[in-house]
Design a protein around this motif. Structure first.
Motif, short mmCIF file in Angstrom:
data_model
loop_
_atom_site.label_atom_id
_atom_site.label_comp_id
_atom_site.label_asym_id
_atom_site.label_seq_id
_atom_site.Cartn_x
_atom_site.Cartn_y
_atom_site.Cartn_z
N LYS A 65 1.14 -1.25 -0.03
CA LYS A 65 0.20 0.09 -0.08
C LYS A 65 0.61 1.21 0.20
CE LYS A 65 -3.46 -1.87 2.49
NZ LYS A 65 -4.59 -1.54 3.97
N THR A 66 0.38 1.79 -1.10
CA THR A 66 0.90 3.54 -0.74
C THR A 66 0.40 4.09 0.88
OG1 THR A 66 0.35 3.53 -3.43
CG2 THR A 66 1.64 5.99 -2.01
N LYS A 67 1.97 4.75 1.53
CA LYS A 67 1.87 5.04 2.71
C LYS A 67 2.45 6.95 2.32
CE LYS A 67 -0.13 1.96 5.23
NZ LYS A 67 -1.49 2.41 5.87
N ARG A 68 2.23 7.82 3.15
CA ARG A 68 2.49 8.96 3.64
C ARG A 68 2.53 9.02 4.94
NH1 ARG A 68 -1.04 14.09 1.24
NH2 ARG A 68 -1.03 14.55 3.20
N PHE A 73 6.37 10.02 0.01
CA PHE A 73 5.45 9.04 0.08
C PHE A 73 6.01 7.94 0.13
CE2 PHE A 73 3.38 12.07 -1.96
CZ PHE A 73 2.05 12.03 -2.07
N LYS A 75 5.82 2.89 0.74
CA LYS A 75 5.27 1.99 -0.02
C LYS A 75 5.80 0.82 0.98
CE LYS A 75 3.41 0.77 -4.41
NZ LYS A 75 2.70 1.06 -4.19
#
Length: 99
Positions: A65-68, A73, A75
């Protein structure tokens, strides 16, 4: 690709309501190494648990999942799930029996 031993293939069991419902039909869910194939997963399950005969193995690749955090950013790690179905005359897997 590194040579995987059977004890490196299965990382941990998946314990959710859906996976617990599948245990009645002798279907078990495991998190496995992303580079493992179906025949390696079958061999690992049969070697790790005595009296277990695998009927089929289905796998699912789960991308990270892409997390921020702020403006940066990243992954999360990708994973792989294996759905293992046992034969009718096979014993149950003991680690799930106490749950």
């Amino acid at each position: 690709m590194a040579d995987l031993k059977y004890y490196d293939v299965i990382l941990k069991p998946v314990v959710t309501e859906k996976s617990m419902d599948g245990m009645a039909d002798k279907k078990y869910t495991f998190l496995v190494a992303p580079e493992a194939n179906k025949s390696q997963i079958k061999e690992a399950v049969e070697k790790m648990f005595d009296g277990v005969k695998v009927k089929s193995v289905n796998t699912m690749n789960i991308p990270g999942k892409t997390k921020r955090r702020g403006m940066t950013f990243g992954k999360t790690a990708k994973t792989k799930k294996a759905y293992v179905t046992l034969t009718e005359d096979s014993k149950d897997i003991e680690i799930f029996s106490g749950l």
